[in-house]
Design a protein around this motif. Structure first.
Motif, PDB file in Angstrom:
ATOM      1  N   PHE A 153       0.814  -1.214   0.000  1.00  0.00           N
ATOM      2  CA  PHE A 153       0.000   0.000   0.000  1.00  0.00           C
ATOM      3  C   PHE A 153       0.856   1.277   0.000  1.00  0.00           C
ATOM      4  N   ALA A 154       2.144   1.169   0.362  1.00  0.00           N
ATOM      5  CA  ALA A 154       3.008   2.353   0.414  1.00  0.00           C
ATOM      6  C   ALA A 154       3.542   2.733  -0.965  1.00  0.00           C
ATOM      7  N   ALA A 155       3.400   1.859  -1.946  1.00  0.00           N
ATOM      8  CA  ALA A 155       3.983   2.132  -3.268  1.00  0.00           C
ATOM      9  C   ALA A 155       3.420   3.409  -3.884  1.00  0.00           C
ATOM     10  N   ALA A 156       2.109   3.543  -3.919  1.00  0.00           N
ATOM     11  CA  ALA A 156       1.494   4.715  -4.541  1.00  0.00           C
ATOM     12  C   ALA A 156       1.861   5.991  -3.807  1.00  0.00           C
ATOM     13  N   ARG A 157       1.942   5.908  -2.478  1.00  0.00           N
ATOM     14  CA  ARG A 157       2.257   7.095  -1.679  1.00  0.00           C
ATOM     15  C   ARG A 157       3.630   7.663  -2.024  1.00  0.00           C
ATOM     16  N   TYR A 158       4.577   6.801  -2.408  1.00  0.00           N
ATOM     17  CA  TYR A 158       5.943   7.249  -2.666  1.00  0.00           C
ATOM     18  C   TYR A 158       6.362   7.120  -4.132  1.00  0.00           C
ATOM     19  N   GLY A 159       5.385   6.919  -5.006  1.00  0.00           N
ATOM     20  CA  GLY A 159       5.683   6.872  -6.431  1.00  0.00           C
ATOM     21  C   GLY A 159       6.555   5.698  -6.832  1.00  0.00           C
ATOM     22  N   LEU A 160       6.374   4.569  -6.172  1.00  0.00           N
ATOM     23  CA  LEU A 160       7.185   3.385  -6.433  1.00  0.00           C
ATOM     24  C   LEU A 160       6.341   2.275  -7.037  1.00  0.00           C
ATOM     25  N   GLU A 161       7.018   1.220  -7.463  1.00  0.00           N
ATOM     26  CA  GLU A 161       6.354   0.023  -7.978  1.00  0.00           C
ATOM     27  C   GLU A 161       6.662  -1.160  -7.061  1.00  0.00           C
ATOM     28  N   ALA A 162       5.712  -2.076  -6.951  1.00  0.00           N
ATOM     29  CA  ALA A 162       5.939  -3.314  -6.205  1.00  0.00           C
ATOM     30  C   ALA A 162       6.517  -4.346  -7.169  1.00  0.00           C
ATOM     31  N   LEU A 163       7.838  -4.549  -7.064  1.00  0.00           N
ATOM     32  CA  LEU A 163       8.500  -5.498  -7.953  1.00  0.00           C
ATOM     33  C   LEU A 163       8.151  -6.932  -7.571  1.00  0.00           C
ATOM     34  N   GLU A 164       8.031  -7.189  -6.278  1.00  0.00           N
ATOM     35  CA  GLU A 164       7.614  -8.489  -5.753  1.00  0.00           C
ATOM     36  C   GLU A 164       6.628  -8.236  -4.615  1.00  0.00           C
ATOM     37  N   THR A 165       5.671  -9.141  -4.436  1.00  0.00           N
ATOM     38  CA  THR A 165       4.699  -9.015  -3.353  1.00  0.00           C
ATOM     39  C   THR A 165       4.615 -10.329  -2.582  1.00  0.00           C
ATOM     40  N   GLN A 166       3.864 -10.306  -1.506  1.00  0.00           N
ATOM     41  CA  GLN A 166       3.650 -11.492  -0.664  1.00  0.00           C
ATOM     42  C   GLN A 166       4.982 -12.097  -0.207  1.00  0.00           C
ATOM     43  N   ILE A 167       5.873 -11.230   0.261  1.00  0.00           N
ATOM     44  CA  ILE A 167       7.185 -11.676   0.742  1.00  0.00           C
ATOM     45  C   ILE A 167       7.111 -11.887   2.250  1.00  0.00           C
ATOM     46  N   HIS A 168       7.428 -13.079   2.703  1.00  0.00           N
ATOM     47  CA  HIS A 168       7.510 -13.379   4.134  1.00  0.00           C
ATOM     48  C   HIS A 168       8.174 -14.739   4.296  1.00  0.00           C
ATOM     49  N   ASP A 169       9.025 -14.842   5.290  1.00  0.00           N
ATOM     50  CA  ASP A 169       9.668 -16.120   5.574  1.00  0.00           C
ATOM     51  C   ASP A 169       8.780 -17.020   6.416  1.00  0.00           C
ATOM     52  N   ALA A 170       7.928 -16.423   7.235  1.00  0.00           N
ATOM     53  CA  ALA A 170       7.049 -17.183   8.124  1.00  0.00           C
ATOM     54  C   ALA A 170       5.597 -16.951   7.735  1.00  0.00           C
ATOM     55  N   GLU A 171       4.863 -18.030   7.553  1.00  0.00           N
ATOM     56  CA  GLU A 171       3.446 -17.917   7.241  1.00  0.00           C
ATOM     57  C   GLU A 171       2.697 -17.320   8.438  1.00  0.00           C
ATOM     58  N   ASN A 172       1.686 -16.549   8.153  1.00  0.00           N
ATOM     59  CA  ASN A 172       0.804 -15.987   9.180  1.00  0.00           C
ATOM     60  C   ASN A 172       1.545 -15.092  10.179  1.00  0.00           C
ATOM     61  N   ALA A 173       2.602 -14.414   9.715  1.00  0.00           N
ATOM     62  CA  ALA A 173       3.323 -13.498  10.595  1.00  0.00           C
ATOM     63  C   ALA A 173       2.416 -12.341  11.003  1.00  0.00           C
ATOM     64  N   GLN A 174       2.520 -11.950  12.255  1.00  0.00           N
ATOM     65  CA  GLN A 174       1.726 -10.850  12.770  1.00  0.00           C
ATOM     66  C   GLN A 174       2.600  -9.896  13.582  1.00  0.00           C
ATOM     67  N   THR A 175       2.190  -8.643  13.621  1.00  0.00           N
ATOM     68  CA  THR A 175       2.801  -7.669  14.512  1.00  0.00           C
ATOM     69  C   THR A 175       1.727  -7.138  15.444  1.00  0.00           C
ATOM     70  N   ARG A 176       2.102  -6.966  16.679  1.00  0.00           N
ATOM     71  CA  ARG A 176       1.188  -6.451  17.700  1.00  0.00           C
ATOM     72  C   ARG A 176       1.539  -4.984  17.956  1.00  0.00           C
ATOM     73  N   PHE A 177       0.517  -4.150  17.949  1.00  0.00           N
ATOM     74  CA  PHE A 177       0.663  -2.718  18.178  1.00  0.00           C
ATOM     75  C   PHE A 177      -0.122  -2.340  19.431  1.00  0.00           C
ATOM     76  N   VAL A 178       0.315  -1.273  20.115  1.00  0.00           N
ATOM     77  CA  VAL A 178      -0.380  -0.841  21.326  1.00  0.00           C
ATOM     78  C   VAL A 178      -0.643   0.657  21.280  1.00  0.00           C
ATOM     79  N   LEU A 179      -1.774   1.036  21.875  1.00  0.00           N
ATOM     80  CA  LEU A 179      -2.137   2.441  22.051  1.00  0.00           C
ATOM     81  C   LEU A 179      -1.738   2.828  23.466  1.00  0.00           C
ATOM     82  N   VAL A 180      -0.849   3.811  23.576  1.00  0.00           N
ATOM     83  CA  VAL A 180      -0.226   4.164  24.852  1.00  0.00           C
ATOM     84  C   VAL A 180      -0.585   5.599  25.219  1.00  0.00           C
ATOM     85  N   GLY A 181      -1.006   5.795  26.466  1.00  0.00           N
ATOM     86  CA  GLY A 181      -1.335   7.130  26.947  1.00  0.00           C
ATOM     87  C   GLY A 181      -0.745   7.380  28.320  1.00  0.00           C
ATOM     88  N   ARG A 182      -1.075   8.517  28.898  1.00  0.00           N
ATOM     89  CA  ARG A 182      -0.612   8.817  30.246  1.00  0.00           C
ATOM     90  C   ARG A 182      -1.400   7.981  31.259  1.00  0.00           C
TER      91      ARG A 182
END
Length: 310
Positions: A153-182
């Protein structure tokens, strides 16, 4: 309080995509920051209501930059978490071929997730770390590097092309994000919650870690993250970042925290918040003897014994 959320930028990061899945994000101004540290510092300084940052991925574990920032400095609290499935695209300037790529860039957390692909397809390419995957795409746009691993999704934002897609060494990889406040009163328990803390031992002794973990085990509390981080006080000096099942309002969790407060040099509470991987109906009931009712019954029995009413 500013009606804004800080996040790890620039625009086009996985962090931004994950943040936009929160319903409340639609009512806030979303402001990109160049680093996790600067996003969290914006909250500490009152420049933003909350910050949204990555904290863990399923390939490499805890994101050390975020953990270290939560360990040090003025206290902050986690209020929400989001899980996002991660797959990368190789973004290049238009017309670039695979054989043209001599340098590649991405956030350091991305490298373990594409290491094998890189070894197979671009074994001679030189890796350069960037502040974020989107920042790597920006640097490719500017001509500093030949390719970046980032979301497609970042390709259009920066005027780039996706030469390859669906790149990952581990299937079903996930990242966890947190909302942090005072720091503030945690949200009410949902029945599928998580509590995050940091522990510092009083001293280094045989069985020290076992003593800490025993406070959870005897109360039937499962741990979902246990990671040691250096304190900066010398080799062998570590604190422990822990995610535990349950909410601070649960009697077993509160009792464990009281036990840890008694035996630890310091305990930093990072919040109790809804789990992103489970709904209340999916949570297993507490182990025998660890429910709120059983804690209350035991406390009542002790009180009656003290009054001579046993």
């Amino acid at each position: 309080m500013p009606a804004s959320y800080a996040y790890l930028g620039p625009e086009g990061t996985f962090t931004e995509v994950a943040l936009r899945t929160l319903p409340e994000a639609a009512t806030r101004e979303l402001i990109p920051y160049v680093s996790v540290q600067s996003a969290l510092d914006a909250v500490r300084a009152g420049e933003a209501e909350a910050a949204f940052v990555p904290i863990e991925n399923s390939v490499e574990g805890g994101i050390t930059t975020t953990l270290d920032e939560l360990v040090a400095g003025a206290p902050l609290m986690i209020y929400r978490e989001v899980l996002l499935s991660i797959t990368f695209a190789l973004l290049v300037r238009p017309g670039t071929k695979l054989s043209d790529i001599k340098t590649v860039s991405a956030h350091p957390a991305a490298q373990p997730q594409v290491r094998n692909w890189l070894k197979k397809h671009l074994p001679d390419a030189h890796w350069e770390s960037a502040a974020s995957n989107a920042d790597a795409a920006r640097l490719v746009q500017e001509g500093q590097y030949d390719a970046a691993f980032a979301g497609e999704f970042a390709a259009a934002r920066y005027g780039l092309e996706a030469l390859e897609t669906q790149i990952h060494d581990a299937e079903n990889a996930q990242t966890r994000f947190v909302l942090v406040g005072r720091p503030a009163r945690p949200a009410a328990p949902t029945g599928a919650d998580k509590t995050s803390i940091v522990l510092w031992q009083r001293d280094d002794h045989p069985g020290g870690l076992r003593d800490l973990l025993g406070e959870f085990a005897t109360r039937g509390i499962n741990l979902m993250l246990l990671q040691s981080r250096p304190t900066g006080a010398g080799i062998g000096n570590y604190c422990f970042c822990i995610d535990a099942e349950g909410h601070i309002s649960d009697r077993r969790v509160a009792d464990a925290l009281m036990g840890l407060k008694r035996i630890c040099l310091q305990v930093r509470y990072l919040g109790s918040y809804p789990r992103a991987d489970m709904q209340p109906g999916d949570v297993q009931p507490p182990r025998l003897g660890t429910s709120d009712e059983e804690f209350a019954g035991a406390a009542d029995w002790v009180a009656r014994c003290q009054d001579g009413r046993f």
